[in-house]
Design a protein around this motif. Sequence first.
Motif, mmCIF file in Angstrom:
data_model
loop_
_atom_site.group_PDB
_atom_site.id
_atom_site.type_symbol
_atom_site.label_atom_id
_atom_site.label_comp_id
_atom_site.label_asym_id
_atom_site.label_seq_id
_atom_site.Cartn_x
_atom_site.Cartn_y
_atom_site.Cartn_z
ATOM 1 N N VAL A 13 -24.471 23.655 97.177
ATOM 2 C CA VAL A 13 -24.549 22.510 96.268
ATOM 3 C C VAL A 13 -23.336 21.623 96.514
ATOM 4 C CG1 VAL A 13 -24.569 21.761 93.852
ATOM 5 C CG2 VAL A 13 -25.818 23.826 94.531
ATOM 6 N N GLN A 14 -23.594 20.325 96.623
ATOM 7 C CA GLN A 14 -22.491 19.404 96.895
ATOM 8 C C GLN A 14 -22.709 18.083 96.147
ATOM 9 O OE1 GLN A 14 -22.030 17.791 100.976
ATOM 10 N NE2 GLN A 14 -19.979 18.650 100.844
ATOM 11 N N PHE A 15 -21.620 17.572 95.604
ATOM 12 C CA PHE A 15 -21.611 16.278 94.919
ATOM 13 C C PHE A 15 -20.579 15.376 95.556
ATOM 14 C CE2 PHE A 15 -23.591 18.820 91.679
ATOM 15 C CZ PHE A 15 -24.370 17.944 90.930
ATOM 16 N N GLU A 16 -20.768 14.070 95.352
ATOM 17 C CA GLU A 16 -19.774 13.077 95.727
ATOM 18 C C GLU A 16 -19.395 12.292 94.484
ATOM 19 O OE1 GLU A 16 -20.865 12.100 100.374
ATOM 20 O OE2 GLU A 16 -21.408 10.642 98.834
ATOM 21 N N ALA A 17 -18.105 12.086 94.322
ATOM 22 C CA ALA A 17 -17.561 11.264 93.242
ATOM 23 C C ALA A 17 -16.845 10.094 93.902
ATOM 24 C CB ALA A 17 -16.604 12.076 92.386
ATOM 25 N N THR A 18 -17.206 8.883 93.502
ATOM 26 C CA THR A 18 -16.686 7.677 94.139
ATOM 27 C C THR A 18 -15.690 6.963 93.236
ATOM 28 O OG1 THR A 18 -18.807 7.425 95.253
ATOM 29 C CG2 THR A 18 -17.357 5.517 95.247
ATOM 30 N N GLY A 19 -14.589 6.545 93.830
ATOM 31 C CA GLY A 19 -13.580 5.792 93.092
ATOM 32 C C GLY A 19 -12.674 6.696 92.272
ATOM 33 N N ALA A 20 -11.853 6.050 91.477
ATOM 34 C CA ALA A 20 -10.922 6.793 90.623
ATOM 35 C C ALA A 20 -11.669 7.307 89.399
ATOM 36 C CB ALA A 20 -9.780 5.883 90.187
ATOM 37 N N PRO A 21 -11.317 8.501 88.927
ATOM 38 C CA PRO A 21 -11.947 8.980 87.698
ATOM 39 C C PRO A 21 -11.511 8.131 86.498
ATOM 40 C CG PRO A 21 -10.223 10.495 88.411
ATOM 41 C CD PRO A 21 -10.347 9.446 89.470
ATOM 42 N N ILE A 22 -12.328 8.141 85.468
ATOM 43 C CA ILE A 22 -11.975 7.482 84.213
ATOM 44 C C ILE A 22 -10.712 8.136 83.664
ATOM 45 C CG2 ILE A 22 -12.681 7.039 81.828
ATOM 46 C CD1 ILE A 22 -15.625 7.177 82.888
ATOM 47 N N VAL A 23 -10.670 9.441 83.747
ATOM 48 C CA VAL A 23 -9.506 10.204 83.291
ATOM 49 C C VAL A 23 -9.498 11.560 83.989
ATOM 50 C CG1 VAL A 23 -10.648 11.256 81.281
ATOM 51 C CG2 VAL A 23 -8.173 10.900 81.242
ATOM 52 N N ALA A 24 -8.305 12.054 84.233
ATOM 53 C CA ALA A 24 -8.109 13.421 84.717
ATOM 54 C C ALA A 24 -7.451 14.150 83.557
ATOM 55 C CB ALA A 24 -7.212 13.429 85.948
ATOM 56 N N GLY A 25 -8.203 15.020 82.902
ATOM 57 C CA GLY A 25 -7.677 15.632 81.692
ATOM 58 C C GLY A 25 -8.085 17.074 81.520
ATOM 59 N N VAL A 26 -7.404 17.722 80.589
ATOM 60 C CA VAL A 26 -7.713 19.102 80.215
ATOM 61 C C VAL A 26 -8.053 19.083 78.732
ATOM 62 C CG1 VAL A 26 -6.884 21.480 80.093
ATOM 63 C CG2 VAL A 26 -6.120 19.990 81.957
ATOM 64 N N CYS A 27 -9.214 19.658 78.374
ATOM 65 C CA CYS A 27 -9.671 19.702 76.991
ATOM 66 C C CYS A 27 -9.663 21.143 76.483
ATOM 67 C CB CYS A 27 -11.075 19.116 76.871
ATOM 68 S SG CYS A 27 -11.687 19.092 75.179
ATOM 69 N N TYR A 28 -9.112 21.323 75.301
ATOM 70 C CA TYR A 28 -9.026 22.649 74.689
ATOM 71 C C TYR A 28 -9.925 22.777 73.466
ATOM 72 C CZ TYR A 28 -4.864 22.970 77.591
ATOM 73 O OH TYR A 28 -3.997 22.977 78.658
ATOM 74 N N CYS A 29 -10.917 21.907 73.310
ATOM 75 C CA CYS A 29 -11.784 22.007 72.138
ATOM 76 C C CYS A 29 -12.537 23.337 72.176
ATOM 77 C CB CYS A 29 -12.742 20.820 72.050
ATOM 78 S SG CYS A 29 -14.134 20.864 73.188
ATOM 79 N N ASP A 30 -13.041 23.733 71.012
ATOM 80 C CA ASP A 30 -13.778 24.996 70.910
ATOM 81 C C ASP A 30 -14.950 25.050 71.881
ATOM 82 O OD1 ASP A 30 -12.096 25.885 68.906
ATOM 83 O OD2 ASP A 30 -13.473 25.373 67.280
ATOM 84 N N ASP A 31 -15.689 23.928 72.003
ATOM 85 C CA ASP A 31 -16.862 23.913 72.882
ATOM 86 C C ASP A 31 -16.485 24.083 74.346
ATOM 87 O OD1 ASP A 31 -18.472 23.607 70.682
ATOM 88 O OD2 ASP A 31 -19.116 21.572 71.166
ATOM 89 N N CYS A 32 -15.439 23.400 74.791
ATOM 90 C CA CYS A 32 -15.034 23.531 76.201
ATOM 91 C C CYS A 32 -14.577 24.955 76.508
ATOM 92 C CB CYS A 32 -13.943 22.520 76.549
ATOM 93 S SG CYS A 32 -14.607 20.850 76.788
ATOM 94 N N GLN A 33 -13.840 25.546 75.586
ATOM 95 C CA GLN A 33 -13.390 26.915 75.806
ATOM 96 C C GLN A 33 -14.571 27.896 75.802
ATOM 97 O OE1 GLN A 33 -9.447 28.044 73.991
ATOM 98 N NE2 GLN A 33 -9.792 26.099 72.914
ATOM 99 N N ALA A 34 -15.475 27.753 74.820
ATOM 100 C CA ALA A 34 -16.636 28.648 74.737
ATOM 101 C C ALA A 34 -17.563 28.453 75.942
ATOM 102 C CB ALA A 34 -17.399 28.398 73.440
ATOM 103 N N GLY A 35 -17.820 27.201 76.322
ATOM 104 C CA GLY A 35 -18.670 26.930 77.480
ATOM 105 C C GLY A 35 -18.089 27.491 78.761
ATOM 106 N N GLY A 36 -16.785 27.354 78.930
ATOM 107 C CA GLY A 36 -16.119 27.914 80.101
ATOM 108 C C GLY A 36 -16.239 29.427 80.159
ATOM 109 N N ARG A 37 -16.096 30.062 79.009
ATOM 110 C CA ARG A 37 -16.209 31.536 78.968
ATOM 111 C C ARG A 37 -17.635 31.984 79.306
ATOM 112 N NH1 ARG A 37 -12.541 30.796 74.621
ATOM 113 N NH2 ARG A 37 -14.250 30.864 73.103
ATOM 114 N N ILE A 38 -18.633 31.222 78.857
ATOM 115 C CA ILE A 38 -20.030 31.554 79.194
ATOM 116 C C ILE A 38 -20.227 31.490 80.699
ATOM 117 C CG2 ILE A 38 -22.404 30.664 79.074
ATOM 118 C CD1 ILE A 38 -21.767 29.930 76.121
ATOM 119 N N ILE A 39 -19.723 30.449 81.315
ATOM 120 C CA ILE A 39 -19.858 30.306 82.766
ATOM 121 C C ILE A 39 -19.110 31.429 83.484
ATOM 122 C CG2 ILE A 39 -19.250 28.867 84.759
ATOM 123 C CD1 ILE A 39 -19.788 26.427 82.897
ATOM 124 N N GLU A 40 -17.897 31.710 83.062
ATOM 125 C CA GLU A 40 -17.100 32.751 83.720
ATOM 126 C C GLU A 40 -17.718 34.136 83.581
ATOM 127 O OE1 GLU A 40 -12.714 30.627 83.518
ATOM 128 O OE2 GLU A 40 -13.201 32.139 82.008
#
Length: 165
Positions: A13-40
Motif C-alpha cells: 500500500v502506498q500513498f502520495e502527499a503533495t505540498g506542505a502539510p497543514i500541520v505536523a502535530g501530535v494529538c493526545y486526545c482520548d480517541d487518538c490514544q484509544a484508536g492507536g492502541r486498537i491498531i497496535e
Amino acid sequence: MNVRTQTCACGQVQFEATGAPIVAGVCYCDDCQAGGRIIEALPDAKPALSADGGGDYLTYRDDRYRCVKGAELLVGHALKAKSPTKRYVAGCCNTAMYLKYKRGHWVSTFRNAFGGETPPVEMRTNLKWRDSDLPFEDDAPRYQRFPMALFGRLIGAKVAMVLGR
C-alpha cells in the motif's frame, strides 16, 4: 511541489502527499490514544502511536493525499459504530496509514509510515489527556486542547482548496 511517499511495512500500500502539510502535530486526545492502541493490538502491527502515547500526524488537505497502490487492501477501524472518524490500516501488514474525520476536508496521516525526512512537530494538542510521564522530545508549543491556531490553519486550507490554490 514537494511529494512525500507513505508506504506500509510490506510495500503493498502506498500513498502520495503533495505540498506542505497543514500541520505536523501530535494529538493526545482520548480517541487518538484509544484508536492507536486498537491498531497496535492488530496482528504484526507496528507502533501507531509515538513513544509517549500520542498520535503523531502530518495533516494534509484531502485533495493533496492520494492512494497510488493497494487501495483495496485498506481497512477502516472506528471506535464506535457511528463514529465520524475512522483510522485506516494497510490490511496486508496492519500498518497505520491515516485517520479520516468524515466531515473534514483534511486527512491526518501517520508520520511513521513516511519514508525520508518529515517536518518537525509544530504543536502538541490535547495534553489534558496525555497519559505519559516521558519528557517531550522537542519544544514544540503545547496545548491543553485544540488551539485556535489549528482551526485557523484548517480554515485557511479550506479557503485555498475552494480557490484552487
